[in-house]
Enzyme design. Structure first.
Site, short mmCIF file in Angstrom:
data_model
loop_
_atom_site.label_atom_id
_atom_site.label_comp_id
_atom_site.label_asym_id
_atom_site.label_seq_id
_atom_site.Cartn_x
_atom_site.Cartn_y
_atom_site.Cartn_z
CB CYS A 421 34.48 47.81 30.76
SG CYS A 421 34.24 46.14 30.23
CE LYS A 424 37.15 35.51 29.27
NZ LYS A 424 36.36 34.26 29.12
CB ALA A 451 43.66 19.57 25.30
CG ASP A 453 36.77 20.83 27.92
OD1 ASP A 453 35.68 21.40 28.08
OD2 ASP A 453 36.92 19.73 27.34
CG ASP A 471 50.54 34.19 47.10
OD1 ASP A 471 50.19 35.11 47.84
OD2 ASP A 471 51.20 33.19 47.48
CG ASP A 494 52.28 30.03 50.01
OD1 ASP A 494 53.04 30.52 50.87
OD2 ASP A 494 51.32 30.65 49.52
N GLY A 544 43.91 29.59 32.81
CA GLY A 544 43.99 30.92 33.39
C GLY A 544 42.93 31.83 32.85
CG HIS A 545 39.86 35.19 33.71
ND1 HIS A 545 38.71 35.04 32.96
CD2 HIS A 545 39.89 36.48 34.12
CE1 HIS A 545 38.08 36.20 32.93
NE2 HIS A 545 38.77 37.09 33.62
CG ASP A 634 56.34 31.21 51.47
OD1 ASP A 634 55.49 30.90 52.33
OD2 ASP A 634 56.05 31.67 50.35
#
Ligand SMILES: Cc1cc2nc3c(=O)[nH]c(=O)nc-3n(C[C@H](O)[C@H](O)[C@H](O)COP(=O)(O)OP(=O)(O)OC[C@H]3O[C@@H](n4cnc5c(N)ncnc54)[C@H](O)[C@@H]3O)c2cc1C
Length: 759
Positions: A421, A424, A451, A453, A471, A494, A544-545, A634
């Site tokens: 799995c 998250k 904050a 959302d 990246d 980049d 982010g995740h 780069d």
């Protein structure tokens, strides 16, 4: 980097890479403990083996003969290696503080940091004094002294303070080596004077009279001035003064006296003896805290006081490994009783040694050869590492003792892994890890990380256009903090290469399973490193995740801003004939990390590569722009050739690369010569058809490096020829010391292949 696939349940943190911990690491390599993550925290990547140090100074061994490569050993043992200095401890929070990175949590801590000569006894600091420890500091000074004697031979007075085995052995080794150097230069070795000062009535006070007399004779025969009952009270820039009020001039003063424990231990609450060493029981646990162990010089066994000697540190390795293991399993620990008598083999610098054990003694060249054999055999245990099977077999069950909530979490972590799995990471774990982080705030961020959302909202200031890049890659180094720094730096590359400024970033990460606290800390360490780099670039982390996965991985989508008149954009397609090619960082990261994974890279090569990968391209990009760079990129996955072809094609030009001018990371030429290449290399090599004269250069030692994929590589730019030298000078002054002109841009010719390689 070994992936055990086992959820992480416990952390053992080994502070210092001393003689006991190298033994512990080897034992963990041979018999890993499922669910336990060992981490080595050490100031030095290469840790010296004390028994061979005098031989190194005498010139009988090279640097690598007498140093254990901790980075490599840790990799072999499946341990994380954090190169940093421990500076404090919070025993209640179970955290180790370090000089330049976030605190490291532990379940069991073991301290093996050696001892430090009490330099302050001298009543003053002088640039003439150097303590024998830390060894790296002494080594730097020793190499400087050696170079000075070689380049400007002349009268010199070298003093060693301390009449124990270490002091006597070191003095004789230095004398042997320096006299030999002068002899080879055709100079008079007698211009060097040596003196030994000791507070005692005899040298080698812990050895028998025969040994004392033998060394007293040797010193006399070698013309060493021996000062007994002459404790050194002060050292100044002329020389030293003894307690008897006598003053002696000296050019170098080497301090090898009785040692003490590191100062930072005094604030830990651990019980220390009068010399500042940590009091430990027979199980090597500190008398204060059963979760903290200590071994080697830094440990003072309350029931078995012994002299400070490497032999005890080595012997404590096996019981320490055993007891760390048993302690995590919740099982009774085993007592360790150090031997009362031990054999010391003390060398005289000239491949001759004296044996001392209790009342016995012997001497001879054969004893030196025997010592040499024992020492080399010891070192081989840490350098000739056996191949370990990479096959993932069925995981043995963890034997770590867990209760209640932790046991539940461990079961669910295993269940998740078996189910494959990619869930998250729990929201609370993630928010706890991120809450301690402080991303910079920017006025143009309307809704950001603090904050939260569904998405971040960011304004684009008037007159600006947006630059987007993304990246993502898996960890190639077992240090989440450093990996976080490099991943962020790589992603920002980049933006800078385009001549833009960074504005915001969103992160995507996967983290291996484990107890919530372990996952939380991994996220925290990794994002701390990343955030340092993003903040430094004035780039706000806005979201982010994070998910669970087999491997640690991190990437960023970064947004940048650029003047919407587009006059600052440095594109790939602007190269002009007459430009020269400038590269700002050395290449070779792909082969070096492939070699690291195969235990074939030296730790210091990896150290240097990591420093280079952590260096931002921001200042370099600004400089290249100021000097009128016509094109820039780069260096990343496609390697030097791939990125150059990406530039020549849209620019409709040809280019030449001068292979001997390429800046290359130390070790990379050796690893490619050994055939060790990144797994991305074959795909990059397909581009060899862009090389006009591949046949004539294919045997060049640096040829494979033009295909080597880079992580967080430097900038490759074309700059007008008349600006090149000044541009390179400024880049070097800005902190890019390896910058070089590596080739030139030419008008497009008739040949199909745009690139020519020159020797
Ligand atoms: C010239 C000389 C010759 C000697 N010869 C012999 C000999 O032949 N036989 C013998 O038995 N003994 C010998 N000794 C004594 C021997 O050096 C010590 O007893 C031995 O090194 C102690 O080993 P250790 O494992 O406790 O620590 P060390 O070998 O000193 O290792 C300490 C480690 O901890 C690291 N470290 C230190 N502080 C920190 C920190 N704050 N954070 C992170 N890492 C840290 C260091 O980088 C190092 O890797 C000699 C000593 C000298 C000076």
């Amino acid at each position: 980097m070994k992936q055990s696939g086992q959820p992480i349940l416990r952390d053992i943190v080994l502070v210092g890479g001393g003689h006991s911990h190298v033994g512990v690491l080897r034992r963990f390599a041979m018999k890993p403990m499922p669910g336990v993550r060992p981490t080595v925290v050490c100031r030095d990547t290469h840790t010296p083996y004390s028994g061979m140090l005098p031989g190194y100074v005498a010139g009988h061994y090279g640097y690598d003969d007498v140093h254990i490569d901790l980075r490599r050993l840790a990799e072999f043992a499946g341990a994380r290696f954090f190169r940093t200095e421990a500076v404090g401890l919070d025993r209640h929070a179970h955290k180790l503080y370090c000089s330049d990175r976030p605190a490291i949590p532990y379940d069991r801590l073991s301290i093996n940091i050696g001892s430090t000569p009490k330099l302050n006894d001298a009543g003053g600091q002088s640039s003439r004094v150097v303590a024998v420890k830390p060894i790296y500091q002494f080594n730097e000074r020793w190499l400087a002294l050696l170079a000075r004697v070689q380049s400007q031979p002349g009268p010199m007075h070298i003093v060693v303070v301390g009449g124990g085995a270490g002091g006597v052995e070191l003095l004789l080794a230095m004398q042997h080596r320096l006299r030999q150097e002068l002899h080879h230069l055709g100079q008079d070795p007698n211009t060097l004077r040596f003196s030994l000062f000791t507070r005692g009535a005899s040298i080698l006070p812990t050895h028998n009279t025969a040994v004392q007399q033998r060394f007293t004779r040797t010193l006399k025969d070698r013309g060493v001035a021996l000062h007994l009952n002459a404790a050194v009270q002060a050292v100044d820039d002329q020389g030293l003064t003894t307690v008897n009020g006598e003053h002696y001039t000296a050019d170098e003063v080497i301090w090898v006296t009785r040692a003490g424990g590191a100062r930072w231990l005094q604030d830990t609450g651990l019980a220390l003896d009068d010399d500042g060493f940590i009091k430990v029981t027979d199980t090597l646990q500190t008398v204060t805290d059963p979760d903290i162990f200590a071994a080697g010089d830094i440990a003072s066994m309350v029931n078995h006081p012994r002299e400070k000697a490497g032999v005890f540190a080595v012997r404590q390795g096996p019981p320490l490994a055993h007891n760390l293991r048993r302690s995590l399993e919740g099982l009774p620990l085993r007592d360790y009783h150090p031997q009362r008598r031990w054999l010391a083999l003390i060398s005289t610098g000239d491949q001759y040694a004296v044996a001392s054990r209790g009342a016995l003694s012997a001497a001879g060249a054969w004893l030196w050869r025997w010592k040499d054999h024992i020492d080399r055999r010891f070192m081989a245990r840490f350098s000739d590492l056996p191949e370990m099977s990479q096959a993932t077999t069925k995981l043995p069950a963890s034997t770590v003792a867990l209760e209640g909530e932790e046991a539940q979490q461990a079961i669910s972590a295993i269940a998740m892994r078996c189910g494959g799995c990619g869930a998250k990471v729990g929201a609370s774990t993630l928010s706890r890890a991120l809450s301690a982080l402080k991303p910079i705030e920017r006025d143009d961020v309307v809704i950001g990380l603090h904050a939260p959302d569904d998405a971040a909202v960011v304004r684009v200031p008037a007159g600006k256009a947006m630059v987007h890049t993304v990246d993502f890659f898996r960890a190639f180094i077992d240090d989440p903090y450093v990996f976080g720094q490099i991943a962020a730096n790589h992603a920002l590359g980049d933006i800078f290469a385009m001549g833009a400024e960074a504005q915001t970033a969103t992160a995507i990460a996967t983290v291996p399973q484990g107890l919530e606290a372990k996952v939380e800390d991994t996220v925290f360490q990794m994002m701390s490193g990343a955030l340092e780099v993003l903040n430094d670039a004035n780039c706000a982390l806005v979201g982010g995740h994070t998910g669970e996965g087999q491997e640690l991985a991190l990437g960023f989508a970064v947004n940048g801003l650029i003047d919407d008149r587009m006059d600052k954009i440095m594109r790939k397609g602007g190269m002009r004939p007459g430009d020269v090619l400038i590269l700002t960082k050395p290449i070779g990261t792909g082969t070096l990390f492939a070699a690291h994974a195969q235990l074939k890279a030296k730790g210091r090569w990896i150290d240097e590569a990591l420093i280079s990968m952590r260096q931002s391209n921001r200042l370099a990009a600004g400089c290249l722009h100021r000097f009128g760079a016509t094109a820039c990129t780069d260096l990343t996955g496609f390697g030097l050739l791939g990125h150059l072809v990406e530039m020549t094609r849209p620019s409709e030009v040809d280019a030449s690369i001068n292979l001997s001018a390429l800046p290359v990371l130390e070790g990379a030429e050796q690893t490619v010569a050994a055939g060790i290449l990144s797994s991305l290399q074959p795909a990059n090599v397909r581009l060899r058809r862009a090389i006009r004269n591949a046949e004539s250069v294919v045997k060049h030692g640096r040829y494979p490096l033009i295909f080597d994929p880079q992580t967080a590589g430097g900038l490759l730019a074309s700059v007008p020829g008349d600006q090149a030298d000044a541009c390179v000078r400024e880049l070097i002054a800005l902190g890019y010391p390896h910058t070089g002109i590596i080739g030139a841009v030419h008008p497009q010719g008739d040949a199909l292949e745009p690139i020519e390689l020159r020797d």
